[in-house]
Design a protein around this motif. Structure first.
Motif, short mmCIF file in Angstrom:
data_model
loop_
_atom_site.label_atom_id
_atom_site.label_comp_id
_atom_site.label_asym_id
_atom_site.label_seq_id
_atom_site.Cartn_x
_atom_site.Cartn_y
_atom_site.Cartn_z
N GLY A 50 0.80 -1.09 -0.06
CA GLY A 50 -0.08 -0.13 -0.14
C GLY A 50 0.93 1.23 -0.12
O GLY A 50 0.53 2.23 -0.57
N GLU A 51 2.21 1.22 0.89
CA GLU A 51 2.79 2.25 0.81
C GLU A 51 3.54 2.69 -0.57
O GLU A 51 3.66 3.78 -0.86
CB GLU A 51 3.98 2.05 1.93
N LEU A 52 3.86 1.47 -1.25
CA LEU A 52 4.47 1.79 -2.70
C LEU A 52 3.35 2.21 -3.67
O LEU A 52 4.01 3.03 -4.23
CB LEU A 52 5.09 0.39 -3.00
N ILE A 53 2.29 1.63 -3.68
CA ILE A 53 1.43 2.29 -4.14
C ILE A 53 1.05 3.84 -4.13
O ILE A 53 0.91 4.57 -5.01
CB ILE A 53 -0.12 1.46 -4.22
N SER A 54 0.90 3.86 -2.74
CA SER A 54 0.96 5.75 -2.31
C SER A 54 1.79 6.18 -3.08
O SER A 54 1.85 7.48 -3.48
CB SER A 54 0.91 5.64 -0.70
N TYR A 55 3.30 5.82 -2.99
CA TYR A 55 4.39 6.44 -3.63
C TYR A 55 4.02 6.87 -5.10
O TYR A 55 4.30 8.14 -5.78
CB TYR A 55 5.70 5.92 -3.37
N GLY A 56 3.53 5.79 -5.75
CA GLY A 56 3.31 5.97 -7.25
C GLY A 56 2.08 6.74 -7.51
O GLY A 56 2.26 7.56 -8.43
N ILE A 57 1.27 6.80 -6.84
CA ILE A 57 0.04 8.03 -6.92
C ILE A 57 0.50 9.40 -6.79
O ILE A 57 0.29 10.20 -7.37
CB ILE A 57 -1.19 7.82 -5.86
N GLN A 58 1.56 9.53 -5.89
CA GLN A 58 2.09 10.76 -5.50
C GLN A 58 2.97 11.38 -6.47
O GLN A 58 2.80 12.47 -6.97
CB GLN A 58 3.01 10.79 -4.26
N TYR A 59 3.60 10.60 -7.01
CA TYR A 59 4.48 10.82 -8.19
C TYR A 59 3.81 11.18 -9.71
O TYR A 59 3.92 11.98 -10.49
CB TYR A 59 5.75 9.99 -8.47
N ALA A 60 2.54 10.32 -9.65
CA ALA A 60 1.55 10.61 -10.80
C ALA A 60 0.98 11.70 -10.52
O ALA A 60 1.13 12.53 -11.73
CB ALA A 60 0.80 9.35 -10.92
N ASP A 61 0.65 12.16 -9.51
CA ASP A 61 0.13 13.59 -9.48
C ASP A 61 1.21 14.63 -9.63
O ASP A 61 0.89 15.64 -10.38
CB ASP A 61 -0.31 13.65 -7.70
N MET A 62 2.48 14.26 -9.19
CA MET A 62 3.54 15.29 -9.50
C MET A 62 3.67 15.58 -10.99
O MET A 62 4.06 16.70 -11.55
CB MET A 62 4.60 14.81 -8.62
N SER A 63 3.73 14.65 -11.82
CA SER A 63 3.77 14.90 -13.17
C SER A 63 2.55 14.85 -14.06
O SER A 63 2.70 14.97 -15.18
CB SER A 63 4.42 13.54 -13.73
N ASP A 64 1.40 15.04 -13.34
CA ASP A 64 0.21 15.36 -14.19
C ASP A 64 -0.22 14.04 -15.05
O ASP A 64 -0.62 14.14 -15.92
CB ASP A 64 0.07 16.52 -14.96
N GLY A 65 0.25 12.85 -14.51
CA GLY A 65 -0.12 11.73 -15.09
C GLY A 65 0.91 11.23 -16.37
O GLY A 65 0.63 10.06 -16.98
N ALA A 66 1.98 12.03 -16.52
CA ALA A 66 3.04 11.68 -17.21
C ALA A 66 3.39 10.30 -16.96
O ALA A 66 4.24 9.53 -17.75
CB ALA A 66 3.96 12.61 -17.45
N PHE A 67 3.69 10.19 -15.59
CA PHE A 67 4.18 8.72 -15.12
C PHE A 67 2.92 8.10 -14.28
O PHE A 67 2.11 8.98 -13.73
CB PHE A 67 5.21 8.97 -14.08
N ASP A 68 2.34 7.05 -14.71
CA ASP A 68 1.35 6.39 -14.13
C ASP A 68 1.56 4.95 -14.05
O ASP A 68 1.74 3.91 -14.81
CB ASP A 68 0.21 6.49 -15.09
N ILE A 69 1.16 4.51 -12.66
CA ILE A 69 1.46 3.24 -12.32
C ILE A 69 0.31 2.13 -12.87
O ILE A 69 0.35 1.03 -12.46
CB ILE A 69 1.63 2.94 -10.76
N THR A 70 -0.64 2.88 -13.34
CA THR A 70 -1.77 1.94 -13.96
C THR A 70 -1.70 1.59 -15.35
O THR A 70 -2.44 0.95 -16.05
CB THR A 70 -3.29 2.51 -13.63
N ILE A 71 -0.37 1.67 -15.66
CA ILE A 71 0.16 1.23 -17.17
C ILE A 71 0.42 -0.16 -17.24
O ILE A 71 0.46 -0.39 -18.64
CB ILE A 71 1.78 1.96 -17.51
N GLY A 72 -0.06 -1.02 -16.40
CA GLY A 72 0.27 -2.43 -16.57
C GLY A 72 -0.54 -3.05 -17.54
O GLY A 72 -0.05 -4.11 -18.28
#
Length: 343
Positions: free
Chosen positions: A104-126
């Motif tokens: 959960g913590e790692l997913i939270s990091y992913g959401i944080q940096y997705a927000d920071m990039s306005d979705g240019a980085f997105d952990i739901t790219i799977g």
């Protein structure tokens, strides 16, 4: 019909070239008498080196380092997108909705940096990344129709993450949305290994998870660890730059790590969540220096996705973070404080 015109080194092979230089450099010029263990974990070559400190005998230290490597196995079974036995796989498959604190913590990091990039980085790219196989003997660009269909499931804002009273997390996501943490997991794991080593009174050494390098403690104030950064697409062990680091992490993300050519065009593993195809923004590599390796891992991919100008703007807005951007033409752009770490 398109065909693969040339096959290039896989990620593991590219990293091995860099890793070989790095570890040899550590042995000859960084660590005067280290104990080192190596292995193949997280789909790459990894190594942990440390001084015989804290009163440990060499045999005891080696066992501790082997235990540190086994931490990779623990988290791989939690974070792997492809292993049917992993927690993340079960979450993506809809078998579970509650996950351990670390996931959960790692997913939270992913959401944080997705927000920071306005979705240019997105952990739901799977759903998209699963279509691209950069380790195949005959890699090929997926059918565009498949990519467009997979893109309909990519949107990190649809993830809902709730921390429970017992430290676990509940993850709410749409069906067929696939979380992929491959871009940020190694940094998180490196930090966990460092914490483990410090708990065991090992306070000087280097953790290398396939090129994600974390220096544990200080070698000395006037003679820091020397870390070589691989030159993009180079097949020798001569580094592009050498960094002087104490108690810092260095993480690189680049289009030379996993790639292939088809019809003369380069395709690499850093995918644009808007198009489903690799980013084509004039960048070859981003290297981040930070205190926490997970920060560097998240930012290296985020800044690659943003491109050099927006990436540099982001780095300059953050405290204690430095970055190097290597352009496709070989030119280099540095953040304002990066030069203080150059040898």
């Amino acid at each position: 019909m398109k065909s693969v015109t040339k096959r290039h080194l896989s990620s593991a092979a590219c990293i091995l070239i860099f890793l070989s230089f790095l570890l040899n450099g550590c042995q000859n010029t960084v660590l005067s008498d280290p104990v080192q263990v190596t292995g193949y974990k997280l789909n790459t070559y990894v190594a942990v080196s440390a001084y015989t400190t804290g009163g440990h005998k060499t045999s005891e230290l080696k066992e501790i380092l082997n235990e540190a490597l086994r931490i990779c196995d623990t988290y791989e079974l939690m974070f792997s997108r492809t292993n049917p036995d992993s927690t993340l796989y079960k979450l993506n498959d809809g078998q579970i909705t509650t996950v351990p604190h670390e996931l959960g913590e790692l997913i939270s990091y992913g959401i944080q940096y997705a927000d920071m990039s306005d979705g240019a980085f997105d952990i739901t790219i799977g759903s998209v990344s699963s279509l691209w196989d950069f380790t195949s003997d005959n890699p090929a660009v997926p059918d565009d129709s498949d990519i467009q269909n997979a893109l309909s499931y990519v949107d990190y804002t649809r993830l809902k993450l709730t921390e429970n009273n017992d430290g676990t997390y509940t993850v709410d996501k749409p069906d067929k949305t696939v979380i992929d943490l491959g871009a940020i997991a190694k940094g998180y794991i490196a930090d966990k290994i460092r914490n483990f080593l410090l708990e065991k009174s090992i306070n000087r050494g280097i953790i290398n998870l396939g090129g994600n390098v974390l220096c544990v403690g200080e070698k000395s104030s006037d003679n820091p660890f020397l870390i070589g950064i691989k030159k993009p697409f180079s097949e020798d062990s001569v580094p592009l730059v050498t960094l002087r680091l104490n108690n810092k992490s260095a993480v690189s993300s680049g289009n030379y790590e996993r790639y292939f050519y088809q019809d003369g065009k380069l395709y690499h593993h850093i995918l644009n969540p808007s198009t489903g195809y690799p980013y084509d923004n004039g960048l070859s590599d981003v290297t981040i220096i930070s205190d926490a390796s997970v920060t560097g891992d998240c930012l290296s991919t985020t800044c690659f996705a943003l491109g050099a100008d927006k990436g540099l703007e982001l780095i300059e807005s953050l405290s204690g973070i430095e970055a190097m951007f290597v352009m496709s033409d070989g030119t280099i752009k540095y953040s304002s404080g990066f030069s203080s770490y150059l040898k």
